[in-house]
Design a protein around this motif. Structure first.
Motif, PDB file in Angstrom:
ATOM      1  N   SER A  73      26.232  44.192  45.473  1.00  0.00           N
ATOM      2  CA  SER A  73      27.334  44.671  46.302  1.00  0.00           C
ATOM      3  C   SER A  73      26.789  45.523  47.442  1.00  0.00           C
ATOM      4  O   SER A  73      25.653  46.012  47.398  1.00  0.00           O
ATOM      5  N   ALA A  74      27.614  45.713  48.446  1.00  0.00           N
ATOM      6  CA  ALA A  74      27.227  46.566  49.572  1.00  0.00           C
ATOM      7  C   ALA A  74      26.990  47.996  49.097  1.00  0.00           C
ATOM      8  O   ALA A  74      26.075  48.668  49.567  1.00  0.00           O
ATOM      9  N   ALA A  75      27.780  48.451  48.130  1.00  0.00           N
ATOM     10  CA  ALA A  75      27.610  49.805  47.600  1.00  0.00           C
ATOM     11  C   ALA A  75      26.266  49.956  46.886  1.00  0.00           C
ATOM     12  O   ALA A  75      25.580  50.971  47.041  1.00  0.00           O
ATOM     13  N   ASP A  76      25.881  48.934  46.105  1.00  0.00           N
ATOM     14  CA  ASP A  76      24.590  48.992  45.415  1.00  0.00           C
ATOM     15  C   ASP A  76      23.434  48.972  46.409  1.00  0.00           C
ATOM     16  O   ASP A  76      22.456  49.708  46.256  1.00  0.00           O
ATOM     17  N   PHE A  77      23.542  48.124  47.418  1.00  0.00           N
ATOM     18  CA  PHE A  77      22.494  48.059  48.444  1.00  0.00           C
ATOM     19  C   PHE A  77      22.418  49.381  49.201  1.00  0.00           C
ATOM     20  O   PHE A  77      21.334  49.909  49.434  1.00  0.00           O
ATOM     21  N   ALA A  78      23.573  49.937  49.549  1.00  0.00           N
ATOM     22  CA  ALA A  78      23.611  51.211  50.274  1.00  0.00           C
ATOM     23  C   ALA A  78      22.991  52.326  49.436  1.00  0.00           C
ATOM     24  O   ALA A  78      22.293  53.194  49.976  1.00  0.00           O
ATOM     25  N   ALA A  79      23.195  52.293  48.131  1.00  0.00           N
ATOM     26  CA  ALA A  79      22.660  53.335  47.256  1.00  0.00           C
ATOM     27  C   ALA A  79      21.138  53.306  47.199  1.00  0.00           C
ATOM     28  O   ALA A  79      20.493  54.342  47.059  1.00  0.00           O
ATOM     29  N   ARG A  80      20.540  52.134  47.332  1.00  0.00           N
ATOM     30  CA  ARG A  80      19.074  52.052  47.269  1.00  0.00           C
ATOM     31  C   ARG A  80      18.422  51.951  48.645  1.00  0.00           C
ATOM     32  O   ARG A  80      17.196  51.861  48.752  1.00  0.00           O
ATOM     33  N   LEU A  81      19.203  52.026  49.687  1.00  0.00           N
ATOM     34  CA  LEU A  81      18.700  51.847  51.049  1.00  0.00           C
ATOM     35  C   LEU A  81      17.569  52.811  51.388  1.00  0.00           C
ATOM     36  O   LEU A  81      16.524  52.400  51.904  1.00  0.00           O
ATOM     37  N   ARG A 100      27.294  51.019  56.589  1.00  0.00           N
ATOM     38  CA  ARG A 100      27.175  51.742  57.865  1.00  0.00           C
ATOM     39  C   ARG A 100      27.063  53.243  57.624  1.00  0.00           C
ATOM     40  O   ARG A 100      26.227  53.920  58.216  1.00  0.00           O
ATOM     41  N   ASP A 101      27.887  53.766  56.735  1.00  0.00           N
ATOM     42  CA  ASP A 101      27.845  55.205  56.434  1.00  0.00           C
ATOM     43  C   ASP A 101      26.497  55.609  55.836  1.00  0.00           C
ATOM     44  O   ASP A 101      25.924  56.636  56.209  1.00  0.00           O
ATOM     45  N   ALA A 102      25.987  54.804  54.905  1.00  0.00           N
ATOM     46  CA  ALA A 102      24.696  55.121  54.277  1.00  0.00           C
ATOM     47  C   ALA A 102      23.569  55.069  55.295  1.00  0.00           C
ATOM     48  O   ALA A 102      22.684  55.939  55.302  1.00  0.00           O
ATOM     49  N   ALA A 103      23.576  54.072  56.164  1.00  0.00           N
ATOM     50  CA  ALA A 103      22.527  53.965  57.183  1.00  0.00           C
ATOM     51  C   ALA A 103      22.595  55.147  58.142  1.00  0.00           C
ATOM     52  O   ALA A 103      21.553  55.714  58.505  1.00  0.00           O
ATOM     53  N   ASN A 104      23.782  55.522  58.555  1.00  0.00           N
ATOM     54  CA  ASN A 104      23.922  56.682  59.446  1.00  0.00           C
ATOM     55  C   ASN A 104      23.433  57.961  58.773  1.00  0.00           C
ATOM     56  O   ASN A 104      22.757  58.776  59.397  1.00  0.00           O
ATOM     57  N   GLU A 105      23.766  58.123  57.520  1.00  0.00           N
ATOM     58  CA  GLU A 105      23.358  59.324  56.789  1.00  0.00           C
ATOM     59  C   GLU A 105      21.840  59.450  56.706  1.00  0.00           C
ATOM     60  O   GLU A 105      21.292  60.545  56.777  1.00  0.00           O
ATOM     61  N   HIS A 107      19.663  57.921  58.822  1.00  0.00           N
ATOM     62  CA  HIS A 107      19.066  57.661  60.139  1.00  0.00           C
ATOM     63  C   HIS A 107      18.311  56.329  60.178  1.00  0.00           C
ATOM     64  O   HIS A 107      17.203  56.254  60.723  1.00  0.00           O
ATOM     65  N   ILE A 108      18.914  55.324  59.602  1.00  0.00           N
ATOM     66  CA  ILE A 108      18.359  53.968  59.625  1.00  0.00           C
ATOM     67  C   ILE A 108      19.239  53.129  60.529  1.00  0.00           C
ATOM     68  O   ILE A 108      20.451  53.056  60.330  1.00  0.00           O
ATOM     69  N   ARG A 109      18.626  52.500  61.513  1.00  0.00           N
ATOM     70  CA  ARG A 109      19.398  51.727  62.485  1.00  0.00           C
ATOM     71  C   ARG A 109      19.873  50.417  61.875  1.00  0.00           C
ATOM     72  O   ARG A 109      19.119  49.714  61.225  1.00  0.00           O
ATOM     73  N   LEU A 110      21.145  50.122  62.101  1.00  0.00           N
ATOM     74  CA  LEU A 110      21.704  48.831  61.717  1.00  0.00           C
ATOM     75  C   LEU A 110      21.726  47.936  62.944  1.00  0.00           C
ATOM     76  O   LEU A 110      22.270  48.310  63.978  1.00  0.00           O
ATOM     77  N   ALA A 111      21.124  46.785  62.834  1.00  0.00           N
ATOM     78  CA  ALA A 111      21.170  45.796  63.917  1.00  0.00           C
ATOM     79  C   ALA A 111      22.174  44.734  63.475  1.00  0.00           C
ATOM     80  O   ALA A 111      21.857  43.857  62.679  1.00  0.00           O
TER      81      ALA A 111
END
Length: 144
Positions: A73-81, A100-105, A107-111
């Motif tokens: 899930s997106a939540a699982d991926f975001a948790a291990r990002l 998006r929220d996890a990447a912003n938190e 400082h990882i750029r989303l392309a």
């Protein structure tokens, strides 16, 4: 797309070059591969686009970590990002706000722009540009 990548690599990304060509200063542009890129394929991602971004990352010599909506899930991926050690996430399909929220938190750029066959555009997601400026004069005198 692969021919375009090869051309973009040979003419831009794979070489050091000085487009300014000033006689008094050297302004060398070069590109270095990112340490790592995660590829996130959402449920509505196109499998052809997935193959495309794999090829572009490979052309740049970037190590990739893949995640698909079918596998996690997106939540699982975001948790291990943050533990992935990637500098960028190439998102295919509709982006989940949790990611998006996890990447912003962290400082990882989303392309998340559309995947393109143009190597000059697509390869930019896998490299970092460096500019190295050197003064070739001292007190108005050219250094020889």
């Amino acid at each position: 797309a692969e021919r375009s990548d090869q051309h973009a690599w040979a003419e831009e990304f794979g070489i050091d070059h000085d487009p300014t060509a000033l006689f008094c200063e050297s302004n060398v542009f070069r590109y270095r591969p990112l340490r790592g890129v995660a590829i996130r394929a959402e449920a509505d991602a196109d499998h052809i686009e997935l193959a495309r971004v794999r090829a572009a990352a490979g052309r740049c010599g970037v190590s990739i970590v893949e995640s698909t909506a079918a596998a996690e899930s997106a939540a699982d991926f975001a948790a291990r990002l943050v533990s992935l050690g990637v500098e960028r996430v190439r998102v295919l399909g509709s982006i989940d706000p949790i990611l998006r929220d996890a990447a912003n938190e962290h400082h990882i750029r989303l392309a998340d722009d559309p995947v393109t066959r143009d190597g000059r555009v697509e390869l930019q997601h896998y490299v970092r540009e460096q500019a190295i400026s050197t003064t070739l004069h001292r007190y108005g005198n050219l250094i020889t």
